[in-house]
Design a protein around this motif. Structure first.
Motif: not given
Lengths: 532, 384
Positions: A406, A499, A520, A522, B12
């Motif tokens: 991430v 993504n 990812i 974000t 996440k």
């Protein structure tokens, strides 16, 4: 709340620029700071040694104590100087810390490995506690039942919307927290433990001396060098680092360190102009340090480090690089301490020439026989051993490490820097059965690759994520994320999230082996305390 | 629904809070100087819509011209700006000041005529998580309060309570009755029979005189064969022209003879209580293809459901068929139809109220408010 950060708390326990009292007087100083500043709300309890409500009934890591005291500053109006805060963190971490065994398995949180995939046996623990913050943050605390219970009340009292969130509103969160989690936490993480009692009584090593270290920085490669540590008062040290990366570029810098709880090494250094932190654990004997050294601002950039003290028993920490191809000639660097004359590399590997030698490092030119059998070889230099080198004949498959990561947008005038992502290509051999994906596959090591990103799926393609989410460095595997904030060029002015499929290509003879992972990208981690 | 996946990723984790935290994050877009705090009185027979926004104003929109009619400054700090309009359509009650106070604002004069602090003691910090409603005659205000006692060195979370206020009590209103309340209550509405419908783990109906309550519409505890426990979160108690209290749910329905979520049908549905008749409905209306924060049925065709978050969608409930979608310039949280069902208004997030043709889903207009973000305000349409 977001403007009420203590700006220098973000990365960890600060050690820089302090002038602290000696060990003998800091406990008295800390208790005076508590009496002068904390007793409006807390109370001093009737006990032979100084003891205070709430605070004397918990054990935590230095980062845990820092977060608690900082919360008192941010939310409850505590006004103390930075120096007083350091005194308190040291006092509590020493008197009410965690034993080395008690932090094992959770050190990744202190080491700022924010892409760690956590896994716990208790589904209740994962859903009730680790849903919002790392499970490690909890696992790095010790409390009696009354204190775990107060922690539950604090959570819901401070964040009343907590019980309405997904995976809370499907159950009676408050009842479960009190009736199920408090007993579970009290049993898993009790205030009293034999490990702590015995660590408290154990002698603590002075960590002064010269240390030989080795490590690996993703995107840059292997590194090694020496670290010189000079003792100051009160478990404090001056540190200088002199080493190099595999490509020959230097690692030079200096700074200060402090040791909490007799083994928790925290250093703030400036290396090659960049502020970095070391979060290491000293072994019980005080002869080894293990942990991570990472950039203070971009803590996603960091190296796993292991160090051994000069003068301790001979030891081989590392062989760099960690592999050699059968039928090839290559330089290998042996890193450790007390490295003896006789270098042994195992079957099929011969030292052609010794290129450099000191007590901590030996560089040899090595010939690997064309017919050398595949697999690991234990390496030794005199009586120093403990590391190995992998002999391989061909790279059969490649894996992207990490397989899933991430990253986060940042910068662009906002309060939060980018959180970039770093990938490595890991070479594997198929093993005796010649088939990929079977039990006998074995890891060769990290190899250079050429990198790019692709849309992970149709949605990502339609949203043109690859154009907005950031840029992949084709050579290093470092992905620099996009700028923060709404982007008018994107559908619905959304931010530069994405993504992405991360693709590594490795040349093996005339073939190109590829592998992919997922990234990812974000939004920012707005709340970013020392323990995630 | 138990999460069986034990592998968790720290980075996440924010996804697990999607839904609620997303709804609570109300970043102010920009602050411009507030418009005149005063303005013309509302006109009888005229249709209006009311919303609240940063920095801290109540905005009345002319729902015929679809333009800003007036803005009133409000006391305290903004947030969340949830609104209930009194039955006489003169006073708007706003939950504000960090979920801790309810203010009654006279929309004709902008005067604050009512104020109730949710906290009942100096060492108590009390929040209302959107849970407030007015009696059918407007004489009483009902709130579910989440109190925490702030002890000197620790907190004590208290049981939740229903507090009843007399709306004529002025600026220092105190509860005239309190009763224990279930936890987790958000949106509430009152039926014509006086019963208070409270959306929590189930939708309860409470007798506001005795505090007794029963399940009016089972949600967490529904017994629907092959359905898993639904997920419900609604913080927008929209007062509809048809007097329907509508709450969306998401669920999964297993295939016959299976308990495999991978092959289950994932469904959107709605709970409905008609406040005039007390009739209740639990009805699926669509497969889950995207998230909607709010949904409302057409006042002129009860078989039509609209949903909004990142798109405006329109469904045939009976056929469970998507009839049309409108792509949006950004997310909107709260959908409200006008009284004749010819238009739908989209509010929440940013300072834009978007107006769409209810039949064609054509974009008609965007009304830009003078202030900033509307956060999770409740858009209410009414005829004065």
């Amino acid at each position: 709340m977001k403007n009420r950060n203590l700006p220098r708390l973000a990365g960890g326990v600060m050690v820089a620029g302090m002038l602290l009292p000696t060990t003998s007087s800091y406990a008295a100083d800390a208790e005076q700071i508590i009496r002068d500043n904390c007793l409006l709300c807390h109370s001093e309890e009737n006990a032979s040694a100084p003891q205070f409500s709430r605070m004397s009934h918990q054990r935590k890591t230095p980062e845990g104590w820092l977060m608690t005291i900082a919360r008192m500053q941010l939310m409850h109006g505590l006004k103390i100087t930075d120096e007083e805060r350091r005194t308190l963190v040291k006092y509590f971490a020493d008197r009410q810390g965690l034993a080395p065994e008690e932090t094992a398995g959770s050190r990744y949180a202190m080491e700022r490995r924010l892409n760690t995939m956590e896994s716990f046996e208790s589904a209740d623990f994962e859903q009730m506690c680790a849903r919002c913050h790392s499970g490690a943050r909890v696992a790095l605390q010790r409390r009696p039942a009354q204190e775990w219970e107060k922690l539950v009340h604090f959570h819901l009292g401070q964040w009343p919307s907590l019980e309405y969130q997904a995976m809370a509103r499907d159950r009676d969160w408050f009842d479960i927290a009190l009736e199920k989690m408090v007993p579970e936490l009290t049993s898993s993480y009790p205030l009293q433990s034999s490990a702590w009692e015995s660590w408290k009584a154990a002698p603590k090593a002075d960590l002064a001396g010269r240390w030989s270290f080795s490590g690996q920085l993703p995107g840059k490669g292997d590194l090694h060098g020496t670290m010189t540590v000079v003792a100051k008062q009160g478990d404090r040290y001056e540190v200088s680092v002199d080493g190099q990366y595999a490509d020959g570029s230097p690692i030079k810098g200096s700074g200060r360190a402090i040791v909490y709880t007799g083994y928790e090494w925290r250093a703030d250094l400036t290396i090659d102009g960049v502020k970095v932190r070391q979060v290491f654990a000293a072994s019980k004997s005080g002869q080894q340090l293990t942990g991570r050294m990472f950039e203070a601002v971009h803590d996603e950039v960091g190296a796993d480090i292991v160090a051994v003290r000069e003068g301790s028993a001979p030891m081989l920490l590392d062989v760099q690089p960690e592999y050699i191809r059968a039928g090839s000639r290559a330089q290998l660097t042996l890193v450790g301490t007390g490295l003896g004359e006789q270098v042994s590399l195992g079957d099929g590997l011969q030292v052609v020439k010794e290129l450099y030698r000191d007590d901590n490092k030996v560089v040899v030119e090595v010939m690997a026989d064309a017919g050398a059998s595949e697999g690991a070889r234990q390496v030794s230099a005199g009586s120093a051993n403990g590391a190995s080198v992998n002999v391989f004949s061909s790279i059969d498959q490649v894996k992207v490490v990490p397989e899933f990561a991430v990253g986060r947008v940042g910068g662009n005038g906002g309060s939060t820097p980018k959180y970039n992502a770093q990938f490595q290509a890991e070479a594997w051999a198929n093993g005796p059965d010649g088939k990929a994906g079977t039990e006998d596959d074995w890891r060769i090591g990290f190899v250079p690759a050429s990198w790019h990103v692709e849309p992970f799926d149709e949605r990502a393609k339609a949203d043109r994520d690859t154009e907005f989410a950031g840029v992949m460095d084709a050579r290093t595997g470092k992905f620099t994320t996009g700028a923060a904030g709404p982007n008018p060029e994107r559908k619905m002015s959304t931010n530069n999230a994405g993504n992405l499929k991360v693709v590594a290509a490795v040349k093996e003879g005339s073939e190109t082996l590829t592998a992919d992972g997922q990234l990812i990208v974000t939004v920012q981690r707005w709340n970013n305390p020392p323990l995630p | 629904m138990n999460n069986k996946n034990k592998l968790r990723c720290l980075a996440k984790r924010s996804f697990s809070m999607l839904g609620f935290s997303a709804a609570l994050v109300g970043a102010a877009v920009s602050y411009s100087a507030s418009a005149a705090a005063q303005g013309p009185a509302l006109k009888a027979g005229q249709e209006y819509m009311v919303v609240a926004s940063y920095p801290n104003q109540l905005h009345v929109i002319d729902a015929e011209k679809d333009s800003l009619y007036k803005s009133c400054d409000m006391p305290g700090r903004f947030g969340p700006g949830a609104i209930q309009v009194a039955p006489d359509h003169k006073t708007a009650y706003v939950l504000n000041n960090g979920y801790e106070d309810i203010y009654g604002v006279n929309m004709d004069t902008c005067e604050v005529t009512f104020h109730a602090k949710m906290s009942q003691a100096s060492n108590e910090r009390t929040k209302t998580l959107y849970a407030f409603a007015l009696s059918y005659d407007g004489k009483e205000l009902y709130t579910v309060q989440n109190p925490t006692i702030l002890r000197s060195d620790h907190y004590e979370v208290q049981p939740t309570r229903l507090a009843v206020y007399d709306t004529s009590a002025g600026l220092k209103a105190k509860p005239i009755r309190t009763f224990p309340s279930p936890r987790l209550v958000t949106a509430m509405q009152v039926g014509k029979d006086g019963g208070l419908y409270m959306a929590g783990a189930d939708i309860y109906k409470m007798d506001v005189h005795t505090g007794e309550y029963e399940v009016a519409v089972p949600s967490r505890n529904w017994q629907r064969e092959r359905y898993v426990q639904p997920d419900v979160l609604n913080v927008w108690a929209v007062q509809t022209p048809t007097e329907d209290f509508t709450i969306l749910y998401t669920t999964a329905r297993f295939q016959e003879g299976s308990e495999d979520l991978n092959t289950a049908d994932w469904l959107y549905g709605y709970f409905n209580i008609n406040l005039a008749t007390g009739e209740t409905t639990t009805q699926d209306f669509a497969p889950i293809t995207e998230i909607y924060f709010t949904g409302t049925r057409s006042p002129k065709d009860s078989n039509i459901m609209y949903g909004v978050l990142n798109r405006l969608a329109k469904y045939d409930i009976e056929k469970q068929e998507l009839l049309g979608v409108a792509e949006l310039d950004h997310s909107y949280y709260c959908i409200t139809p006008n009284n004749d069902g010819s238009k739908v208004y989209l509010a929440g997030t940013y300072n834009h109220v978007a107006v769409y043709d209810a039949d064609t889903l054509a974009h008609l207009k965007t009304i830009t408010l003078p202030g900033g973000d509307m956060s999770t305000t409740t858009a209410q349409v009414f005829i004065r």
